[in-house]
Design an enzyme around this catalytic site. Sequence first.
Site, mmCIF file in Angstrom:
data_model
loop_
_atom_site.group_PDB
_atom_site.id
_atom_site.type_symbol
_atom_site.label_atom_id
_atom_site.label_comp_id
_atom_site.label_asym_id
_atom_site.label_seq_id
_atom_site.Cartn_x
_atom_site.Cartn_y
_atom_site.Cartn_z
ATOM 1 C CB CYS A 134 -0.514 7.674 -11.139
ATOM 2 S SG CYS A 134 -0.847 8.339 -9.531
ATOM 3 C CG ASN A 196 -5.022 7.401 -14.265
ATOM 4 O OD1 ASN A 196 -5.906 7.738 -13.457
ATOM 5 N ND2 ASN A 196 -4.202 6.556 -14.173
ATOM 6 C CB THR A 197 -7.921 11.107 -12.613
ATOM 7 O OG1 THR A 197 -6.600 10.943 -12.192
ATOM 8 C CG2 THR A 197 -8.784 9.679 -11.757
ATOM 9 C CB THR A 270 -15.518 6.911 -9.887
ATOM 10 O OG1 THR A 270 -14.180 7.195 -10.232
ATOM 11 C CG2 THR A 270 -16.115 7.756 -8.687
HETATM 12 C C1 SIN Z 1 -3.141 7.388 -6.926
HETATM 13 O O1 SIN Z 1 -2.948 6.156 -6.231
HETATM 14 O O2 SIN Z 1 -3.092 8.292 -6.622
HETATM 15 C C2 SIN Z 1 -4.481 7.349 -8.061
HETATM 16 C C3 SIN Z 1 -3.619 6.065 -9.120
HETATM 17 C C4 SIN Z 1 -3.766 6.593 -10.642
HETATM 18 O O3 SIN Z 1 -4.150 7.636 -10.916
HETATM 19 O O4 SIN Z 1 -3.381 5.728 -11.399
#
Ligand code: SIN
Length: 307
Positions: A134, A196-197, A270
């Site tokens: 995250c 993840n992102t 998404t």
């Molecule tokens: C978040 O809650 O900010 C995103 C969760 C993640 O990127 O794992």
Amino acid sequence: MNLSVQLAPKNKHGLLLANPVITASGTFGYGTEYSHMFDIQKLGAIVCKGTTLEPRDGNPQPRLAETSCGLLNSIGLQNIGVKALIKEKAPIWASWRVPVIVNIAGETIADYAQLAGELDGVAGISAIEVNISCPNVKAGGTEFGTNPESAAEVTVAVKTATSLPVLVKLTPNTSDIAKIARAVAEAGADAISLINTLKGIAIDIARRRPLLGNVTGGLSGPAIKPVALYMVYEVAGAVDVPVIGCGGITTANDAIEFIMAGASAIQVGTASFTNPRAPLDVLEGIEQFMKQEGIDNLTDLIGVARR
Ligand code: SIN
């Protein structure tokens, strides 16, 4: 046709999915929010929102910003906490056919171990996804996911605390994702999910300030698909545990690309925000593709683009 996949072949419980379509953490709530929109029991598995020891309110607003072909989020792991999850959500999941995987996030290695221990043996929970990726929290998250030694340490701690299958979710915000993947696989991860992102930022030009309350956020959606696909291709060649592909998957064709790159399963994230039925559409599209191509077993498609 057989679409089933085993994602934890070395684990005593195993993690056998009826098909490879999983919902990504943080994009499908606890599953209950979507259950009136379509038959979620048809999916391969559901991953719930990142869960911490204590409930969290998350980051200051605004927490979302749309970008070209993508979405920046900085939620900050808002969630109900593990105790409420066990009390309120797990009993519902226990009556479901679709397996539920709990995504866990901690600030310390001890947090991850405690979370895994509390979830161990709870009816309705089929596996754990360890979130070391995250980008939106000050402590934990990518702090563990960008260093092979700490990534391995978290994995060992979680594996020691639970007999449930353990997936580890990796961050793309690192220079060598294959190295991190090898470290967690050697530390005993049953499977690896990625990505993840990607860390990003948006500026509000009227206010001349960063748009998100937390300044930075994580980018998801179609914009990141080629990056995610590349990383899945890299990681699938580096480890011998199942790989779960995630990142911008919107259509069945996207999912098939990830499977051909070496993913045993995929996560739809998404896309669910614009089309709540997206995971089911992806599943039906995979079935249609297999029918057209005369493929009886999904496993025959895994990694074909690598040979
Ligand atoms: C978040 O809650 O900010 C995103 C969760 C993640 O990127 O794992």
